[in-house]
Design a protein around this motif. Structure first.
Motif, PDB file in Angstrom:
ATOM      1  N   ASP A  44       1.158  -0.888  -0.597  1.00  0.00           N
ATOM      2  CA  ASP A  44      -0.053   0.021   0.138  1.00  0.00           C
ATOM      3  C   ASP A  44       1.056   1.043  -0.173  1.00  0.00           C
ATOM      4  N   ALA A  45       1.849   1.730   0.935  1.00  0.00           N
ATOM      5  CA  ALA A  45       2.763   2.452   1.091  1.00  0.00           C
ATOM      6  C   ALA A  45       3.624   2.782  -0.581  1.00  0.00           C
ATOM      7  N   ALA A  46       4.273   1.653  -1.157  1.00  0.00           N
ATOM      8  CA  ALA A  46       4.644   1.970  -2.103  1.00  0.00           C
ATOM      9  C   ALA A  46       4.235   1.776  -3.443  1.00  0.00           C
ATOM     10  N   VAL A  47       2.685   2.092  -3.165  1.00  0.00           N
ATOM     11  CA  VAL A  47       2.341   1.912  -4.982  1.00  0.00           C
ATOM     12  C   VAL A  47       0.946   3.391  -4.505  1.00  0.00           C
ATOM     13  N   THR A  48       0.412   3.954  -3.234  1.00  0.00           N
ATOM     14  CA  THR A  48       0.156   4.240  -2.994  1.00  0.00           C
ATOM     15  C   THR A  48       0.857   6.551  -3.796  1.00  0.00           C
ATOM     16  N   PRO A  49       2.399   6.278  -3.540  1.00  0.00           N
ATOM     17  CA  PRO A  49       2.931   7.791  -3.956  1.00  0.00           C
ATOM     18  C   PRO A  49       2.816   7.702  -5.143  1.00  0.00           C
ATOM     19  N   GLY A  50       2.689   7.380  -5.921  1.00  0.00           N
ATOM     20  CA  GLY A  50       2.593   7.981  -7.964  1.00  0.00           C
ATOM     21  C   GLY A  50       0.933   7.792  -7.879  1.00  0.00           C
ATOM     22  N   TYR A  51      -0.120   7.984  -6.486  1.00  0.00           N
ATOM     23  CA  TYR A  51      -1.363   8.885  -7.447  1.00  0.00           C
ATOM     24  C   TYR A  51      -0.962  10.022  -7.197  1.00  0.00           C
ATOM     25  N   ALA A  52      -0.293  10.550  -6.081  1.00  0.00           N
ATOM     26  CA  ALA A  52      -0.070  12.123  -5.751  1.00  0.00           C
ATOM     27  C   ALA A  52       0.988  12.574  -6.645  1.00  0.00           C
ATOM     28  N   MET A  53       1.525  11.741  -7.272  1.00  0.00           N
ATOM     29  CA  MET A  53       2.841  12.612  -8.459  1.00  0.00           C
ATOM     30  C   MET A  53       1.948  13.307  -9.965  1.00  0.00           C
ATOM     31  N   GLY A  54       2.955  13.956 -10.225  1.00  0.00           N
ATOM     32  CA  GLY A  54       2.806  15.144 -11.402  1.00  0.00           C
ATOM     33  C   GLY A  54       1.356  15.765 -11.191  1.00  0.00           C
ATOM     34  N   PHE A  55       1.261  16.751 -10.108  1.00  0.00           N
ATOM     35  CA  PHE A  55       0.120  17.174  -9.305  1.00  0.00           C
ATOM     36  C   PHE A  55       1.403  18.264  -9.221  1.00  0.00           C
ATOM     37  N   THR A  56       1.278  20.128  -8.558  1.00  0.00           N
ATOM     38  CA  THR A  56       1.989  20.838  -8.378  1.00  0.00           C
ATOM     39  C   THR A  56       2.222  20.575  -7.027  1.00  0.00           C
ATOM     40  N   PRO A  57       2.339  21.336  -6.541  1.00  0.00           N
ATOM     41  CA  PRO A  57       3.144  20.936  -4.545  1.00  0.00           C
ATOM     42  C   PRO A  57       2.313  21.235  -3.850  1.00  0.00           C
ATOM     43  N   ASP A  58       1.882  22.338  -4.002  1.00  0.00           N
ATOM     44  CA  ASP A  58       0.427  22.825  -3.254  1.00  0.00           C
ATOM     45  C   ASP A  58      -0.839  21.520  -3.548  1.00  0.00           C
ATOM     46  N   ARG A  59      -0.607  20.675  -3.867  1.00  0.00           N
ATOM     47  CA  ARG A  59      -1.806  19.848  -4.077  1.00  0.00           C
ATOM     48  C   ARG A  59      -1.604  18.232  -4.023  1.00  0.00           C
ATOM     49  N   GLU A  60      -0.113  18.298  -3.101  1.00  0.00           N
ATOM     50  CA  GLU A  60      -0.295  16.521  -3.062  1.00  0.00           C
ATOM     51  C   GLU A  60      -0.042  16.484  -2.180  1.00  0.00           C
ATOM     52  N   LEU A  61      -0.529  17.106  -0.634  1.00  0.00           N
ATOM     53  CA  LEU A  61      -0.992  16.845   0.653  1.00  0.00           C
ATOM     54  C   LEU A  61      -2.762  16.772   0.518  1.00  0.00           C
ATOM     55  N   PRO A  62      -2.953  18.262  -0.016  1.00  0.00           N
ATOM     56  CA  PRO A  62      -4.530  17.592   0.337  1.00  0.00           C
ATOM     57  C   PRO A  62      -5.108  16.515  -0.856  1.00  0.00           C
ATOM     58  N   ILE A  63      -4.508  15.995  -1.824  1.00  0.00           N
ATOM     59  CA  ILE A  63      -4.799  14.715  -2.666  1.00  0.00           C
ATOM     60  C   ILE A  63      -4.487  13.354  -2.171  1.00  0.00           C
ATOM     61  N   VAL A  64      -2.737  13.338  -1.553  1.00  0.00           N
ATOM     62  CA  VAL A  64      -2.892  12.255  -0.164  1.00  0.00           C
ATOM     63  C   VAL A  64      -4.018  11.998   0.881  1.00  0.00           C
ATOM     64  N   ALA A  65      -4.417  13.133   1.598  1.00  0.00           N
ATOM     65  CA  ALA A  65      -5.330  13.548   2.567  1.00  0.00           C
ATOM     66  C   ALA A  65      -6.979  13.430   2.279  1.00  0.00           C
ATOM     67  N   LYS A  66      -6.961  13.068   1.048  1.00  0.00           N
ATOM     68  CA  LYS A  66      -8.318  13.043   0.052  1.00  0.00           C
ATOM     69  C   LYS A  66      -8.311  11.037   0.292  1.00  0.00           C
ATOM     70  N   ILE A  67      -7.191  10.401  -0.481  1.00  0.00           N
ATOM     71  CA  ILE A  67      -6.948   8.822  -0.345  1.00  0.00           C
ATOM     72  C   ILE A  67      -7.450   8.174   1.210  1.00  0.00           C
ATOM     73  N   ALA A  68      -6.581   9.035   2.168  1.00  0.00           N
ATOM     74  CA  ALA A  68      -6.273   8.180   3.721  1.00  0.00           C
ATOM     75  C   ALA A  68      -7.938   8.294   4.194  1.00  0.00           C
ATOM     76  N   VAL A  69      -8.601   9.354   4.220  1.00  0.00           N
ATOM     77  CA  VAL A  69      -9.976   9.402   3.865  1.00  0.00           C
ATOM     78  C   VAL A  69     -10.773   8.971   2.927  1.00  0.00           C
ATOM     79  N   GLY A  70     -10.472   8.904   2.124  1.00  0.00           N
ATOM     80  CA  GLY A  70     -11.283   7.294   1.530  1.00  0.00           C
ATOM     81  C   GLY A  70     -10.521   6.161   1.539  1.00  0.00           C
ATOM     82  N   SER A  71      -9.533   5.855   2.387  1.00  0.00           N
ATOM     83  CA  SER A  71      -9.144   4.432   3.226  1.00  0.00           C
ATOM     84  C   SER A  71      -9.686   4.456   4.513  1.00  0.00           C
TER      85      SER A  71
END
Length: 312
Positions: A44-71
């Motif tokens: 899980d920890a190895a796969v998930t970072p790829g989903y947040a890559m490619g976005f502007t730095p200000d969106r990376e943590l909000p995206i991770v937070a959204k995925i964490a809430v969904g998880s």
């Protein structure tokens, strides 16, 4: 009155002792169950970072937070009640469901390996370019949560298999604790990984030369680290998926595959000094081979059927 108060205090103390024992039971059960799920956690920890890559730095943590809430929602609102229902009404179904999940993980890993040799990323990239930033973010988050649902189901099922002999209340509390702790752990690590390059850039601006050097090295290392994570994730999916299948075969006394894996582990474990490590590696490699075979068969069937239909 005093005697009544003393009796009440005795009752309260007794209840407190029972509650403390229950908490200890929950903690012990959750710890044991969480340890068994560590392979899926690594995946899980190895796969998930790829989903947040490619976005502007200000969106990376909000995206991770959204995925964490969904998880967390996956684990507590859907999987936890389902796991408890299985434990109460169909405990025999836990192992077959685990094996199905293991087969799916093995299939996903095999698909990733196939893509390394027969890539079709250009089509995906073209589709993504047609989306706006918010649309692409929404699609990535939804895809990550779907993937997490499978991995979380495996985590909860593995945990359930390890606490199935406990009372239902202990099972519920232990599974909830495992779900919350693992989610915090996994997505805390994911957040750290996706921001590591920004941390490196910040350190590179330091007036201190050693800090600058370390920061620049961190920035240069991140592409290699992300690429390595992709390989680690694929290997973990094969190892975990194959291991679950091997364990299920052993549970149903379906030999000789579990015996072969166990024999290889026993043989490798006889190496002086490092027997524990080589024994574990033999088990992991044997499980990964089983996962690759099962995943390859599923991938072959799924790729063959559409071609057969297209031919007609």
């Amino acid at each position: 009155m005093p005697s009544g108060l003393v009796a009440l205090l005795d009752d309260v103390a007794g209840i407190a002792k029972i509650a403390a024992a229950s908490v200890d039971d929950i903690g012990a059960a959750a710890g044991k169950a969480g340890t068994k799920a560590v392979g899926v956690v690594v995946d899980d920890a190895a796969v998930t970072p790829g989903y947040a890559m490619g976005f502007t730095p200000d969106r990376e943590l909000p995206i991770v937070a959204k995925i964490a809430v969904g998880s967390l929602r996956n684990k507590l609102l859907f999987l936890l009640p389902g796991a408890l229902a299985l434990s109460a009404f169909a405990p025999w179904a836990v192992t077959p469901i685990l094996m199905l999940g293991g087969a799916y993980l093995a299939f996903e890993a095999t698909e990733k390996i196939i893509e390394m040799f027969v890539p079709h990323g250009d089509e995906v990239a073209t589709d993504e370019l047609a989306l706006s930033g918010p649309e692409l973010e929404k699609q990535k988050v939804a895809g990550a949560i779907r993937t997490d649902l499978i991995l979380s189901a495996e985590i909860m099922a593995i945990a359930l298999a390890d606490v199935s002999d406990k009372p239902l209340a202990i099972q519920a509390a232990a599974l909830a604790l495992v779900g919350v702790v693992i989610t915090i752990l996994v997505y805390g690590v994911v957040a750290l990984i996706v921001k590591m390059d920004d941390i490196g850039l910040h350190m590179a601006k330091s007036p201190r030369a050693p800090t600058q050097k370390f920061g620049r090295g961190l920035v240069k290392a991140m592409p290699v680290a992300m690429s390595s994570l992709a390989y680690i994730g694929t290997a973990a999916m094969l190892w975990v998926g194959g291991g679950i299948i091997v364990h299920g075969l052993h549970h149903f006394h379906l030999t000789p595959i579990p015996a072969w894996v166990e024999g290889a582990s026993h043989f490798a474990g006889q190496v002086p000094g490092v027997g524990a490590v080589t024994g574990w590696l033999a088990t992991a490699i044997g499980s990964a081979i089983v996962g690759l075979i099962v995943g390859g068969v599923i991938a072959g069937v799924l790729h063959f059927i559409p071609r057969k239909k297209a031919a007609h």
